[in-house]
Design a protein around this motif. Structure first.
Motif, mmCIF file in Angstrom:
data_model
loop_
_atom_site.group_PDB
_atom_site.id
_atom_site.type_symbol
_atom_site.label_atom_id
_atom_site.label_comp_id
_atom_site.label_asym_id
_atom_site.label_seq_id
_atom_site.Cartn_x
_atom_site.Cartn_y
_atom_site.Cartn_z
ATOM 1 N N ASP A 182 16.230 -5.540 33.827
ATOM 2 C CA ASP A 182 14.892 -6.707 33.313
ATOM 3 C C ASP A 182 15.894 -7.788 31.738
ATOM 4 O OD1 ASP A 182 13.002 -7.350 32.095
ATOM 5 O OD2 ASP A 182 12.620 -5.809 30.470
ATOM 6 N N LYS A 183 16.635 -6.771 31.614
ATOM 7 C CA LYS A 183 17.903 -7.473 29.953
ATOM 8 C C LYS A 183 18.357 -6.651 30.261
ATOM 9 C CE LYS A 183 13.773 -9.216 27.786
ATOM 10 N NZ LYS A 183 12.811 -8.409 28.235
ATOM 11 N N ASP A 189 19.281 -10.077 26.142
ATOM 12 C CA ASP A 189 18.993 -11.550 27.079
ATOM 13 C C ASP A 189 18.216 -11.229 28.081
ATOM 14 O OD1 ASP A 189 21.099 -11.272 27.726
ATOM 15 O OD2 ASP A 189 21.747 -13.820 27.346
ATOM 16 N N CYS A 190 17.373 -11.451 28.990
ATOM 17 C CA CYS A 190 16.453 -11.571 30.127
ATOM 18 C C CYS A 190 17.835 -12.125 31.180
ATOM 19 C CB CYS A 190 15.417 -12.726 30.422
ATOM 20 S SG CYS A 190 14.642 -12.518 31.894
ATOM 21 N N SER A 191 17.591 -11.291 32.208
ATOM 22 C CA SER A 191 18.764 -10.771 32.753
ATOM 23 C C SER A 191 18.611 -11.923 33.655
ATOM 24 C CB SER A 191 19.029 -9.099 33.752
ATOM 25 O OG SER A 191 19.337 -9.970 34.766
ATOM 26 N N SER A 192 17.350 -12.464 34.650
ATOM 27 C CA SER A 192 16.936 -13.297 35.879
ATOM 28 C C SER A 192 17.224 -14.633 35.082
ATOM 29 C CB SER A 192 15.483 -12.756 36.441
ATOM 30 O OG SER A 192 14.595 -13.322 35.379
ATOM 31 N N CYS A 193 16.754 -15.062 33.728
ATOM 32 C CA CYS A 193 16.879 -15.752 33.332
ATOM 33 C C CYS A 193 18.275 -16.204 32.896
ATOM 34 C CB CYS A 193 16.769 -16.381 31.739
ATOM 35 S SG CYS A 193 14.991 -15.129 31.678
ATOM 36 N N SER A 362 10.436 -4.212 33.511
ATOM 37 C CA SER A 362 10.601 -5.879 33.685
ATOM 38 C C SER A 362 8.710 -6.200 33.700
ATOM 39 C CB SER A 362 11.170 -5.737 35.488
ATOM 40 O OG SER A 362 11.250 -6.880 35.476
#
Lengths: 659, 154
Positions: A182-183, A189-193, A362
């Protein structure tokens, strides 16, 4: 022959337990030795200059350095010899550090042993000869195995450097473990970002060919010229046609399929796209759950698919890709906590792994980012985190520290407070390991700003009581037992080597340690190289690593490949087998035993003979010990050279007794 | 052990470069103290070890010979240690024919990460050889015996 012997003090590493002056003195008396001296640090600049000067002044033919292991400094000294105008193979090393001074304290015995090793090296060198390398062309394409963050980084760096990259990923999407997070710590910070854009870059890069849902089947060849067979597993969907619209997922009636991406928190459909940001965003069918594939009924996805992409009869397909180098980034897997009876061994639904908790946190997870405990879907108020589950525990064969669990537990405690401000988190820990930049500050924040209670001690048992779980453990700082009634227990499971890591290692011919992690060439100085030329490591396949380290290694491995490919031709190692055409009787035994197919049958003036293809020969010498004639000899490890060493050690000759 | 008693015996080791030689290095880096009798000859692969090297050592006065390679399935050259295993197993059975005690020869597998295991292997093997004592010296009486045997055998 004029040989120079240089005995290294290595500071006190060798001189402390070996009388190096005496070794040099005695070495001077050996046959063929024209010069012998001791030197403080043979590998240092003055040390190497000393060797060069001696070669030039005394017109030496060969050099023996008695110092550390040849696995460390053999290349260094070979270069020194070249600088002095000698052939680099007129060199031998006597390992009097790792094999003598460091493993024995008796100075007298060590000195004797060191002298024997020097005498062996000298004897071997007298039988040696100059060897010349040949040049061969290389294929400047690179294979990256594993599409986690390390593999993605390596692939992007190589591709940006102008190389053709083949990226092979086992699952249907790249992203690896990081895409499940998730982070990320310590920035929250956001993992997928941060990963998402990189994944898109991979998909769009003109130099990258991505094989998802594929595995490496077979690897042949050698550095610069590998042939890799890749199995493209059947996904039952024509990916050229699939647009990733997701209509099939909506209509699929088999809704109880195992959801591997969400760590089995909830279920998914038999035909599915792994996650919304998946790259490639293509559907695939889980054959274990598809009604059409099991019972030959249903077929709804084929009916609804607007592009007719569904192919129930799809088969595995094998493609072969020629590459010049390979980066292995196969990552890790999580420890199976059910081995621990004290945490319920998998009996309690509200005991979950940290990765499952990550999916609960998430926003794109199965609960949409609302933390709901698995048993009744209620929001937990008291959450207990247990660290070192499958780390630092000899009793289950995992004595190593997984390195990142302290950090992600602190992150999850912080996120828990963010999601549920009235919740309380407890962390059972052994020691806090937070050695990275801003890491310790992050742990402090979890404790001080977010009120996480850290309890130093282990948990001895868990048991259910009135719908919650009682966690009983020790608080070693207070010196008493503690009991916490928890709504949810999160186990910080450690990392272990990826499933199938050893099988892949055998295909790559690289070695792995007791735990299945791949061995680097040198733990400090060659961290991303392996002992197989052209094969590099990145990320957690070499040992547990967090995201910054994995990315760093991905880039490092890419840099190593770019260095390797900076030349158009590589020099082959001349330590290969050579056939003495006069002695060869053409029996062909060497051809049969060679593991690499490096020996061919040739016609020599009407007679059958063997011939070694130099660029393919890897220098194992199996043929040499097979040849009944002694006609094929591995250069630098010839029968004569090895027997010369044996003769130094075992001098009771039969001839002497007969006299 | 040997150094303590002041009587070192002659033990020859043939170690493959990639696993066992690395394992012996790892043992050194870990400062695992070992008996000092062993002298190591580096070979690229245990498959390079010609059984005749072992015999030559034993016949010429070695008290013990130890061969060590990569674990089966983990060979740097795919299958070299399989060749080694077959050859050395045959050699082991053949040694009594030559009048050599099989306990004087051993082959084993040690990987590059197994420093501790290497120490154990060296300790055990050295201990075994010390229990056997020095190899019998081929002297005039033995030669005479052999000559009589050769003459009468025909």
């Amino acid at each position: 022959m004029k040989i120079g012997v240089f005995v290294c003090h290595c500071g006190s590493n060798i001189a402390g337990t070996v009388d190096v002056v005496k070794v040099a003195e005695e070495a001077r008396k050996l046959p063929d030795v024209a010069f012998a001296s001791d030197t403080m640090y043979a590998c240092s600049e003055p040390g190497q200059d000393g060797i060069i000067n001696a070669i030039k002044d005394l017109d030496l033919d060969g050099v023996v350095v008695a110092s550390c292991t040849p696995r460390m400094h053999e290349p260094t000294f070979r270069k020194t010899l070249e600088r002095a105008g000698l052939n680099r193979y007129m060199f031998e090393m006597a390992n009097i550090r790792e094999h003598v001074s460091w493993v024995g304290k008796d100075k007298e015995a060590n000195t004797k042993k060191a002298l024997d090793l020097v005498a062996m090296a000298v004897a071997k060198l007298t039988q040696g000869k100059a060897l010349i390398s040949k040049k061969f062309d290389i294929n400047k394409r690179v294979l990256v195995i594993g599409g986690g963050v390390a593999g993605i980084q390596a692939a992007l760096d190589c591709a940006d450097g102008g190389l053709d990259v083949i990226l092979v990923e086992k699952t249907t999407s790249i992203g690896g473990k990081m895409s499940k997070l998730d982070k990320t710590f310590p920035t929250v910070d956001c993992s997928s970002c941060i990963l998402g854009p990189k994944m898109v870059d991979v998909a769009q890069h003109p130099n990258i060919t991505l094989y998802a849902a594929s595995e490496v089947e077979k690897i042949d060849g050698y550095v610069g010229n590998y042939q890799v067979a890749i199995t493209k597993k059947a996904t039952y969907v024509d990916w050229d046609a699939c647009t990733g619209c997701g209509l099939c997922m909506e209509k699929c009636p088999s809704k109880k399929s195992t959801d591997y991406f969400n760590e089995e928190v909830g279920t998914t459909t038999a035909i599915n796209i792994l996650f919304p940001q998946a790259i490639p965003k293509k559907a695939s069918i889980d054959a274990d759950f598809c009604i059409k594939l099991i019972k030959d009924k249903c077929g709804i996805c084929a009916k609804v698919c607007p592009t007719n992409a569904i192919q129930y009869d799809q088969q595995d397909e094998i493609v072969t890709e020629p590459v010049g180098a390979i980066i292995v980034a196969t990552g890790y897997d999580l420890f199976d906590y059910t081995k621990y009876g004290e945490y319920g061994g998998g009996r309690y639904p509200d005991v979950i792994t940290s990765m499952q908790y990550e999916r609960l946190l998430s926003a794109s997870g199965p609960t949409g980012g609302h933390v709901k405990r698995p048993s009744d879907g209620k929001e937990p108020k008291t959450i207990v985190f247990i660290q070192c589950v499958g780390s630092r525990d000899k009793s289950i064969g995992r004595p190593y520290c997984s390195g990142f669990c302290c950090m992600y537990t602190a992150k999850q405690a912080i996120l828990t407070k963010d999601h549920m401000p009235d919740s309380q988190s407890y962390v059972f820990y052994m020691d806090i390991r937070a050695p990275g930049k801003l890491y310790d500050e992050f742990i402090r924040r979890a404790m001080e700003e977010y009120g996480t209670q850290y309890v130093r001690g282990r948990v001895s048992m868990l048991y259910p009581k009135n719908g919650s779980l009682v966690v009983r453990g020790a608080d070693t700082l207070l010196g008493k037992q503690v009991e916490i009634e928890a709504d949810l227990v999160v186990l910080a499971v450690g990392a272990e080597s990826a499933v199938g890591a050893s099988k892949l290692a055998e295909k790559l011919r690289i070695s792995y340690d007791n735990y299945g992690f791949y061995m680097e060439s040198h733990p400090k100085l060659r961290p991303v190289e392996t002992n197989t030329a052209g094969v590099f490591l990145a990320g957690s396949c070499q040992g547990p690593k967090d995201i910054p380290q994995s990315v760093g290694q991905g880039s490092a491995a890419a840099a190593k490949v770019l260095v390797l490919f900076s030349k158009d031709q590589l020099e082959s190692d001349p330590q290969v087998s050579v056939v003495d055409i006069k002695r060869c009787v053409g029996c062909g035994k060497c051809i049969e035993t060679c593991p690499f197919g490096a020996i061919e049958e040739i016609d020599f003036r009407g007679m059958t003979k063997s011939n070694v293809i130099e660029t393919i020969c890897q220098g194992c010498g199996i043929c040499t010990s097979t040849c009944p004639q002694g006609a094929i000899q591995l250069q630098n490890f010839t029968d004569n050279q090895i027997l010369a060493e044996v003769n130094v050690l075992c001098q009771q000759t039969l001839e002497k007794s007969f006299e | 052990m040997s150094a303590d008693s002041g009587k070192e015996l002659r033990i020859v080791g043939f170690l493959c470069n990639w696993c066992s030689y690395g394992g012996a290095d790892t043992a050194g880096v870990g400062r695992f103290q070992q008996p000092t009798d062993l002298r190591i000859i580096r070979v690229p692969c245990s498959g390079r070890v010609d059984p005749l090297f072992v015999l030559k050592s034993l016949v010429n006065g070695a008290d013990g010979v130890l061969v060590s390679g990569c674990h089966p399935r983990d060979c740097h050259y795919s299958e070299g240690n399989y060749y080694a295993r077959r050859r050395l197993e045959v050699l082991k059975r053949f040694l009594p024919v030559l009048g050599i005690d099989t306990r004087r020869f051993e082959y084993t597998w040690v990987s590059a990460s197994e420093g501790q295991k290497w120490k154990t292997v060296v300790e055990k093997f050295t201990e075994g050889i010390h229990e056997l004592g020095p190899a019998p010296v081929i002297d005039a009486t033995m030669i005479a015996k052999a000559q009589i045997l050769a003459a009468t055998a025909l």
